[in-house]
Design a protein around this motif. Structure first.
Motif, PDB file in Angstrom:
ATOM      1  N   UNK A 169       0.852  -1.177   0.000  1.00  0.00           N
ATOM      2  CA  UNK A 169       0.000   0.000   0.000  1.00  0.00           C
ATOM      3  C   UNK A 169       0.893   1.233   0.000  1.00  0.00           C
ATOM      4  N   UNK A 170       0.549   2.179  -0.879  1.00  0.00           N
ATOM      5  CA  UNK A 170       1.307   3.424  -0.953  1.00  0.00           C
ATOM      6  C   UNK A 170       0.381   4.605  -0.710  1.00  0.00           C
ATOM      7  N   UNK A 171       0.967   5.631  -0.123  1.00  0.00           N
ATOM      8  CA  UNK A 171       0.250   6.883   0.143  1.00  0.00           C
ATOM      9  C   UNK A 171       1.149   8.006  -0.346  1.00  0.00           C
ATOM     10  N   UNK A 172       0.625   8.812  -1.234  1.00  0.00           N
ATOM     11  CA  UNK A 172       1.379   9.904  -1.849  1.00  0.00           C
ATOM     12  C   UNK A 172       2.698   9.407  -2.441  1.00  0.00           C
ATOM     13  N   UNK A 173       2.636   8.239  -3.078  1.00  0.00           N
ATOM     14  CA  UNK A 173       3.782   7.694  -3.791  1.00  0.00           C
ATOM     15  C   UNK A 173       4.805   6.961  -2.949  1.00  0.00           C
ATOM     16  N   UNK A 174       4.592   6.851  -1.647  1.00  0.00           N
ATOM     17  CA  UNK A 174       5.548   6.204  -0.744  1.00  0.00           C
ATOM     18  C   UNK A 174       4.893   5.033  -0.014  1.00  0.00           C
ATOM     19  N   UNK A 175       5.669   3.969   0.303  1.00  0.00           N
ATOM     20  CA  UNK A 175       5.110   2.877   1.113  1.00  0.00           C
ATOM     21  C   UNK A 175       4.524   3.442   2.406  1.00  0.00           C
ATOM     22  N   UNK A 176       3.312   3.019   2.727  1.00  0.00           N
ATOM     23  CA  UNK A 176       2.586   3.617   3.847  1.00  0.00           C
ATOM     24  C   UNK A 176       2.848   2.899   5.162  1.00  0.00           C
ATOM     25  N   UNK A 177       3.012   3.685   6.228  1.00  0.00           N
ATOM     26  CA  UNK A 177       3.077   3.181   7.593  1.00  0.00           C
ATOM     27  C   UNK A 177       2.020   3.916   8.402  1.00  0.00           C
ATOM     28  N   UNK A 178       1.097   3.158   8.987  1.00  0.00           N
ATOM     29  CA  UNK A 178       0.033   3.754   9.781  1.00  0.00           C
ATOM     30  C   UNK A 178      -1.247   2.964   9.628  1.00  0.00           C
ATOM     31  N   UNK A 179      -2.368   3.633   9.901  1.00  0.00           N
ATOM     32  CA  UNK A 179      -3.683   2.995   9.851  1.00  0.00           C
ATOM     33  C   UNK A 179      -4.480   3.498   8.648  1.00  0.00           C
ATOM     34  N   UNK A 180      -5.140   2.572   7.988  1.00  0.00           N
ATOM     35  CA  UNK A 180      -6.060   2.913   6.898  1.00  0.00           C
ATOM     36  C   UNK A 180      -7.462   2.582   7.371  1.00  0.00           C
ATOM     37  N   UNK A 181      -8.370   3.541   7.256  1.00  0.00           N
ATOM     38  CA  UNK A 181      -9.759   3.305   7.663  1.00  0.00           C
ATOM     39  C   UNK A 181     -10.672   3.357   6.447  1.00  0.00           C
ATOM     40  N   UNK A 240     -13.820  -0.514   8.778  1.00  0.00           N
ATOM     41  CA  UNK A 240     -12.589  -1.312   8.718  1.00  0.00           C
ATOM     42  C   UNK A 240     -11.402  -0.446   9.107  1.00  0.00           C
ATOM     43  N   UNK A 241     -10.463  -1.055   9.824  1.00  0.00           N
ATOM     44  CA  UNK A 241      -9.214  -0.404  10.194  1.00  0.00           C
ATOM     45  C   UNK A 241      -8.108  -1.429  10.005  1.00  0.00           C
ATOM     46  N   UNK A 242      -7.122  -1.078   9.193  1.00  0.00           N
ATOM     47  CA  UNK A 242      -6.012  -1.975   8.903  1.00  0.00           C
ATOM     48  C   UNK A 242      -4.712  -1.230   9.144  1.00  0.00           C
ATOM     49  N   UNK A 243      -3.754  -1.898   9.782  1.00  0.00           N
ATOM     50  CA  UNK A 243      -2.470  -1.289  10.115  1.00  0.00           C
ATOM     51  C   UNK A 243      -1.408  -1.753   9.123  1.00  0.00           C
ATOM     52  N   UNK A 244      -0.547  -0.815   8.717  1.00  0.00           N
ATOM     53  CA  UNK A 244       0.517  -1.106   7.748  1.00  0.00           C
ATOM     54  C   UNK A 244       1.864  -0.624   8.268  1.00  0.00           C
ATOM     55  N   UNK A 245       2.916  -1.323   7.839  1.00  0.00           N
ATOM     56  CA  UNK A 245       4.282  -0.880   8.097  1.00  0.00           C
ATOM     57  C   UNK A 245       5.061  -1.003   6.795  1.00  0.00           C
ATOM     58  N   UNK A 246       5.623   0.097   6.359  1.00  0.00           N
ATOM     59  CA  UNK A 246       6.421   0.125   5.140  1.00  0.00           C
ATOM     60  C   UNK A 246       5.673  -0.483   3.948  1.00  0.00           C
ATOM     61  N   UNK A 247       4.374  -0.224   3.879  1.00  0.00           N
ATOM     62  CA  UNK A 247       3.563  -0.665   2.760  1.00  0.00           C
ATOM     63  C   UNK A 247       2.921  -2.036   2.900  1.00  0.00           C
ATOM     64  N   UNK A 248       3.337  -2.824   3.892  1.00  0.00           N
ATOM     65  CA  UNK A 248       2.774  -4.173   4.086  1.00  0.00           C
ATOM     66  C   UNK A 248       1.830  -4.173   5.281  1.00  0.00           C
TER      67      UNK A 248
END
Length: 115
Positions: free
Chosen positions: A16-28, A38-46
């Motif tokens: 998962x990427x956010x603004x072109x970068x691998x995302x770290x955080x929560x996606x709702x 739904x709430x899913x947690x990511x680290x470095x895009x995974x």
């Protein structure tokens, strides 16, 4: 950081990427009424960490955890009435150890244990 589902992109069905970068955080993800469903947690895009889902009315639907893309620990699922619908248990490498499923009336409909 927490972002909305519509603001992230998925690459190769895993990252998962956010603004072109691998995302770290929560996606709702939200229902049309604004309720988080739904709430899913990511680290470095995974996917990495806790995740949860709710019915649009707010009742729990599912909860579990993932370690760098692999399901680990206990994952539970609920019927709309709040009764337990399922429980999966994974080891630290993602191997399914046990799966239980219940009908709405509480009757066990599946009971699997790895040997």
């Amino acid at each position: 950081m927490r972002v909305e589902f519509d603001d992230v992109d998925t690459e190769d069905d895993l990252h998962v990427v956010y603004q072109g970068e691998p995302f770290t955080g929560e996606v709702v993800e939200r229902a049309p009424n604004g309720q988080i469903v739904a709430l899913t947690t990511y680290f470095n895009g995974m996917e990495d960490g806790p995740s949860a889902e709710w019915y649009p009315s707010g009742e729990p639907k599912a909860a579990g955890a993932v370690r760098y893309g692999t399901a680990v620990g206990v994952h539970e699922f609920w019927h709309r009435d709040g009764g337990l619908a399922g429980r999966d248990e994974f080891d630290d490498s993602g191997r399914l150890l046990r799966r239980l499923r219940w009908a709405v009336d509480g009757t066990v409909v599946e009971d699997y244990s790895a040997t």
